[in-house]
Design a protein around this motif. Structure first.
Motif, mmCIF file in Angstrom:
data_model
loop_
_atom_site.group_PDB
_atom_site.id
_atom_site.type_symbol
_atom_site.label_atom_id
_atom_site.label_comp_id
_atom_site.label_asym_id
_atom_site.label_seq_id
_atom_site.Cartn_x
_atom_site.Cartn_y
_atom_site.Cartn_z
ATOM 1 N N GLN A 28 20.698 -19.707 23.866
ATOM 2 C CA GLN A 28 21.893 -19.003 23.384
ATOM 3 C C GLN A 28 21.944 -17.578 23.923
ATOM 4 O O GLN A 28 23.018 -17.075 24.262
ATOM 5 C CB GLN A 28 21.911 -18.988 21.859
ATOM 6 N N ARG A 29 20.773 -16.924 24.015
ATOM 7 C CA ARG A 29 20.737 -15.560 24.554
ATOM 8 C C ARG A 29 21.105 -15.533 26.028
ATOM 9 O O ARG A 29 21.621 -14.534 26.535
ATOM 10 C CB ARG A 29 19.350 -14.947 24.340
ATOM 11 N N GLN A 30 20.806 -16.624 26.726
ATOM 12 C CA GLN A 30 21.088 -16.691 28.160
ATOM 13 C C GLN A 30 22.501 -17.174 28.463
ATOM 14 O O GLN A 30 22.896 -17.236 29.619
ATOM 15 C CB GLN A 30 20.071 -17.620 28.847
ATOM 16 N N GLN A 31 23.263 -17.516 27.417
ATOM 17 C CA GLN A 31 24.631 -17.975 27.613
ATOM 18 C C GLN A 31 25.464 -16.824 28.176
ATOM 19 O O GLN A 31 25.337 -15.665 27.735
ATOM 20 C CB GLN A 31 25.224 -18.433 26.282
ATOM 21 N N PRO A 32 26.350 -17.071 29.125
ATOM 22 C CA PRO A 32 27.206 -15.988 29.668
ATOM 23 C C PRO A 32 28.190 -15.499 28.612
ATOM 24 O O PRO A 32 28.528 -16.217 27.682
ATOM 25 C CB PRO A 32 27.924 -16.679 30.834
ATOM 26 N N ASN A 33 28.646 -14.222 28.754
ATOM 27 C CA ASN A 33 29.622 -13.694 27.802
ATOM 28 C C ASN A 33 30.984 -14.313 28.057
ATOM 29 O O ASN A 33 31.184 -15.069 29.000
ATOM 30 C CB ASN A 33 29.685 -12.155 27.873
ATOM 31 N N THR A 34 31.957 -13.936 27.220
ATOM 32 C CA THR A 34 33.268 -14.593 27.274
ATOM 33 C C THR A 34 33.956 -14.400 28.609
ATOM 34 O O THR A 34 34.522 -15.322 29.188
ATOM 35 C CB THR A 34 34.162 -14.066 26.142
ATOM 36 N N SER A 35 33.886 -13.177 29.125
ATOM 37 C CA SER A 35 34.567 -12.908 30.388
ATOM 38 C C SER A 35 33.925 -13.655 31.526
ATOM 39 O O SER A 35 34.597 -14.173 32.414
ATOM 40 C CB SER A 35 34.558 -11.400 30.676
#
Length: 242
Positions: free
Chosen positions: A208-215
């Protein structure tokens, strides 16, 4: 059945026998004749007679008193029966048959059987782990590698399923090395991750921490190659193919 028989049936009382003893008396070294004598003594004991006459037992079993004596003597030698002497309220000595040693022997046997099953299951799990590692590495393990894996299980007390998870992480990173797996196991140990559930929870959090941000997520990602979740090795390590 008439009422007279039913009353006689009820007045005769009941003798209860443990199904465990019935199933395992042969394993305890007790013969059929000895078990029959046990049943007779037990029936008298349940009725309040703790030391019945030898002749009475012999008559019910269609044996001679000498035969019954010999059977009882064998049971005493086998340490499944004792004759205890107690005193009544008036201070008079009285004997009674005691099968406490028999029940203790049964309990010991069942405990040993349970332990044997546990050891056998552990050995099967260990063998499956060896085979799993060999399959993933694509080669037989060396004697030293067998010792290393055994040390993880016996000395470091890692669960087999934890070692299997470390193997999975090594394979995801294409690092077919026990040294690489050892670094993973040590990392989990430092974080006090000792169960499969704890490790999986930690993996989910890391993911989850490595998931990309929304943009970043809005950008096309179809061309992005899949990258392993973890990289436990040093860039300078050269043992990935060892």
């Amino acid at each position: 059945m008439d009422d007279t028989f039913m009353q006689q049936f009820i007045n005769a009382g009941q003798t209860t026998v443990s199904s465990l003893l019935l199933a395992h008396f042969h394993e305890l070294g007790i013969t059929n004749d000895e078990f029959l004598v046990y049943l007779e003594l037990k029936s008298f004991y349940d009725a309040g007679n703790h030391f019945p006459e030898m002749a009475t037992i012999a008559k019910r079993l269609r044996l001679s008193s000498t035969q019954v004596y010999q059977i009882i003597h064998r049971m005493i030698q086998k340490k499944v029966l004792t004759i205890d002497t107690t005193q009544d309220a008036q201070g008079r000595s009285q004997d009674q048959y005691d099968f406490a040693l028999l029940y203790r022997k049964l309990a010991t046997y069942l405990t040993q059987q349970k332990q044997a099953v546990s050891v056998e299951k552990s050995n099967d799990t260990r063998q499956q782990l060896f085979e799993q590692i060999e399959t993933e590495f694509g080669r037989p393990l060396s004697p030293i590698e067998y010792e290393t894996i055994a040390a993880w299980l016996d000395q470091d007390h890692y669960q087999a399923e934890i070692v299997a998870l470390a193997l999975r992480e090594a394979v995801l990173n294409q690092a077919y090395s026990l040294k690489y797996m050892d670094r993973i196991l040590l990392s989990w140990e430092r974080k006090h991750l000792t169960t499969k559930q704890q490790i999986q929870q930690e993996q989910n959090k890391r993911q989850q921490r490595q998931q990309p941000n929304t943009s970043a997520a809005a950008k096309p990602t179809s061309a992005i190659p899949q990258i392993p979740m973890y990289n436990w090795a040093d860039p300078a390590d050269d043992d990935k193919q060892s």
